[in-house]
Design a protein around this motif. Sequence first.
Motif, PDB file in Angstrom:
ATOM      1  N   TYR A  51      21.918  17.771   4.349  1.00 32.00           N
ATOM      2  CA  TYR A  51      20.650  17.418   3.692  1.00 32.00           C
ATOM      3  C   TYR A  51      20.226  15.999   4.071  1.00 32.00           C
ATOM      4  N   VAL A  52      21.197  15.103   4.205  1.00 29.47           N
ATOM      5  CA  VAL A  52      20.898  13.740   4.649  1.00 29.47           C
ATOM      6  C   VAL A  52      20.510  13.756   6.122  1.00 29.47           C
ATOM      7  N   LYS A  53      21.269  14.474   6.934  1.00 28.60           N
ATOM      8  CA  LYS A  53      20.945  14.564   8.366  1.00 28.60           C
ATOM      9  C   LYS A  53      19.513  15.069   8.555  1.00 28.60           C
ATOM     10  N   HIS A  54      19.112  15.983   7.705  1.00 25.16           N
ATOM     11  CA  HIS A  54      17.776  16.584   7.777  1.00 25.16           C
ATOM     12  C   HIS A  54      16.663  15.554   7.551  1.00 25.16           C
ATOM     13  N   VAL A  55      16.923  14.518   6.751  1.00 24.13           N
ATOM     14  CA  VAL A  55      15.875  13.547   6.391  1.00 24.13           C
ATOM     15  C   VAL A  55      16.084  12.157   6.991  1.00 24.13           C
ATOM     16  N   ASN A  56      17.142  11.961   7.770  1.00 23.34           N
ATOM     17  CA  ASN A  56      17.450  10.632   8.304  1.00 23.34           C
ATOM     18  C   ASN A  56      16.265   9.969   9.001  1.00 23.34           C
ATOM     19  N   GLU A  57      15.604  10.679   9.899  1.00 23.75           N
ATOM     20  CA  GLU A  57      14.477  10.097  10.635  1.00 23.75           C
ATOM     21  C   GLU A  57      13.365   9.665   9.688  1.00 23.75           C
ATOM     22  N   GLU A  58      13.101  10.466   8.667  1.00 21.91           N
ATOM     23  CA  GLU A  58      12.014  10.129   7.739  1.00 21.91           C
ATOM     24  C   GLU A  58      12.363   8.941   6.856  1.00 21.91           C
ATOM     25  N   ILE A  59      13.616   8.823   6.428  1.00 25.69           N
ATOM     26  CA  ILE A  59      13.924   7.659   5.588  1.00 25.69           C
ATOM     27  C   ILE A  59      13.823   6.368   6.404  1.00 25.69           C
ATOM     28  N   VAL A  60      14.132   6.436   7.692  1.00 19.61           N
ATOM     29  CA  VAL A  60      13.960   5.266   8.564  1.00 19.61           C
ATOM     30  C   VAL A  60      12.472   4.955   8.706  1.00 19.61           C
ATOM     31  N   ARG A  61      11.665   5.986   8.964  1.00 14.43           N
ATOM     32  CA  ARG A  61      10.203   5.807   9.091  1.00 14.43           C
ATOM     33  C   ARG A  61       9.618   5.225   7.803  1.00 14.43           C
ATOM     34  N   LEU A  62       9.991   5.818   6.677  1.00 18.99           N
ATOM     35  CA  LEU A  62       9.477   5.387   5.376  1.00 18.99           C
ATOM     36  C   LEU A  62       9.827   3.917   5.122  1.00 18.99           C
ATOM     37  N   CYS A  63      11.062   3.550   5.378  1.00 19.52           N
ATOM     38  CA  CYS A  63      11.477   2.159   5.181  1.00 19.52           C
ATOM     39  C   CYS A  63      10.675   1.234   6.092  1.00 19.52           C
ATOM     40  N   ASN A  64      10.539   1.598   7.349  1.00 22.22           N
ATOM     41  CA  ASN A  64       9.775   0.764   8.280  1.00 22.22           C
ATOM     42  C   ASN A  64       8.317   0.648   7.863  1.00 22.22           C
ATOM     43  N   ASP A  65       7.753   1.723   7.293  1.00 23.19           N
ATOM     44  CA  ASP A  65       6.360   1.701   6.841  1.00 23.19           C
ATOM     45  C   ASP A  65       6.153   0.790   5.634  1.00 23.19           C
ATOM     46  N   TYR A  66       7.120   0.761   4.719  1.00 24.25           N
ATOM     47  CA  TYR A  66       6.901   0.088   3.430  1.00 24.25           C
ATOM     48  C   TYR A  66       7.614  -1.246   3.247  1.00 24.25           C
ATOM     49  N   ARG A  67       8.612  -1.550   4.038  1.00 28.37           N
ATOM     50  CA  ARG A  67       9.316  -2.818   3.816  1.00 28.37           C
ATOM     51  C   ARG A  67       8.409  -4.011   4.082  1.00 28.37           C
ATOM     52  N   VAL A  68       7.411  -3.826   4.939  1.00 27.41           N
ATOM     53  CA  VAL A  68       6.462  -4.913   5.226  1.00 27.41           C
ATOM     54  C   VAL A  68       5.452  -5.106   4.097  1.00 27.41           C
ATOM     55  N   THR A  69       5.433  -4.177   3.133  1.00 24.73           N
ATOM     56  CA  THR A  69       4.477  -4.271   2.014  1.00 24.73           C
ATOM     57  C   THR A  69       5.126  -4.822   0.742  1.00 24.73           C
ATOM     58  N   GLY A  70       6.378  -5.279   0.835  1.00 22.95           N
ATOM     59  CA  GLY A  70       7.019  -5.907  -0.310  1.00 22.95           C
ATOM     60  C   GLY A  70       8.072  -5.069  -1.007  1.00 22.95           C
ATOM     61  N   PHE A  71       8.575  -4.037  -0.320  1.00 16.79           N
ATOM     62  CA  PHE A  71       9.616  -3.190  -0.911  1.00 16.79           C
ATOM     63  C   PHE A  71      10.951  -3.451  -0.227  1.00 16.79           C
ATOM     64  N   GLY A  72      12.006  -3.501  -1.041  1.00 12.32           N
ATOM     65  CA  GLY A  72      13.357  -3.620  -0.522  1.00 12.32           C
ATOM     66  C   GLY A  72      14.003  -2.241  -0.468  1.00 12.32           C
ATOM     67  N   PHE A  73      14.872  -2.047   0.492  1.00 10.92           N
ATOM     68  CA  PHE A  73      15.546  -0.762   0.681  1.00 10.92           C
ATOM     69  C   PHE A  73      17.033  -0.975   0.887  1.00 10.92           C
ATOM     70  N   VAL A  74      17.818  -0.043   0.354  1.00 16.42           N
ATOM     71  CA  VAL A  74      19.254  -0.054   0.557  1.00 16.42           C
ATOM     72  C   VAL A  74      19.775   1.377   0.470  1.00 16.42           C
ATOM     73  N   ALA A  75      20.788   1.685   1.279  1.00 13.31           N
ATOM     74  CA  ALA A  75      21.474   2.974   1.200  1.00 13.31           C
ATOM     75  C   ALA A  75      22.921   2.711   0.812  1.00 13.31           C
ATOM     76  N   ILE A  76      23.459   3.597  -0.009  1.00  8.85           N
ATOM     77  CA  ILE A  76      24.833   3.470  -0.490  1.00  8.85           C
ATOM     78  C   ILE A  76      25.564   4.791  -0.249  1.00  8.85           C
ATOM     79  N   SER A  77      26.767   4.696   0.276  1.00  7.69           N
ATOM     80  CA  SER A  77      27.630   5.862   0.434  1.00  7.69           C
ATOM     81  C   SER A  77      28.812   5.700  -0.509  1.00  7.69           C
ATOM     82  N   SER A  78      29.026   6.711  -1.342  1.00 13.42           N
ATOM     83  CA  SER A  78      30.071   6.634  -2.377  1.00 13.42           C
ATOM     84  C   SER A  78      31.136   7.707  -2.231  1.00 13.42           C
ATOM     85  N   ASN A  79      31.099   8.479  -1.170  1.00 16.01           N
ATOM     86  CA  ASN A  79      32.035   9.596  -1.034  1.00 16.01           C
ATOM     87  C   ASN A  79      33.484   9.145  -0.863  1.00 16.01           C
ATOM     88  N   ASP A  80      34.398  10.012  -1.299  1.00 19.93           N
ATOM     89  CA  ASP A  80      35.835   9.837  -1.122  1.00 19.93           C
ATOM     90  C   ASP A  80      36.145   9.949   0.372  1.00 19.93           C
TER      91      ASP A  80
END
Length: 185
Positions: A51-80
Motif C-alpha cells: 500500500y505504501v509502495k503504491h503511493v510512494n510517488e504521490e507522497i513525494v509529489r505532494l510534499c514537493n508541491d506543498y512544502r514551499v507553501t509553509g507545510f512541514g513533512f515527516v515519515a516515520i517507520s515503526s515496524n518490528d
Amino acid sequence: MSLTPSSMLPLGTKAPDFTLLDAVTMKPVSLQQIKGEKGTVVMFICNHCPYVKHVNEEIVRLCNDYRVTGFGFVAISSNDVVKYPQDSPKEMWKTARKHNYPFPYLYDETQEIAKAYDAACTPDFYLFDDELKLIYRGQLDNSRPGNSIPVNGRDLREAIDNVLNNNPQRKDQKPSMGCNIKWKE
C-alpha cells in the motif's frame, strides 16, 4: 499482510512530541524541527508494504508541491525490524534515496511514537495545523493496489488546500487502509 484501517485519532488532538533518528542523515530529528509555519504532515509508512509502495510517488509529489507553501513533512517507520528486516534503518535509507524523499524518514525503534499517534496501518496520514492540533487524519486518496483508481492524493491535498484557503475541513474523513503496523511482542 492484514488489511487494517486507520484508528482515526480524535480531531483536535495535540501532536505528540518526538525526537527520532533520521535513517538518511543518521541524526536526531524532532517534531519542532520539521513543524511547518502553516501545518505539519506526519506519515507512518514502511518499506515493504504494497500500500505504501503504491503511493510512494504521490507522497513525494505532494510534499514537493506543498512544502514551499509553509507545510512541514515527516515519515516515520515503526515496524518490528527483527521480524521485518526489510524495514530496518539501512533499508529505510535505500528506500528514501530510491524515491528521493524530500522529508526526513525517521525510525521509531521503541514503537512509542506510533502508539502515541494511535497509528494502526501503513500508510497512515495526519495533518496538524500551525498550533499542532489535528485537523485531518486518514487516507491519501481512494486508490488502493488493484482497484484501478489513479493515485492523486485528493483527500490529503484537499485538507492542505483547506488550510491554505482558510476553509473548514471535511467532517467525513475516510480512514486510510493498509498493512497493519508490525508490533513487537
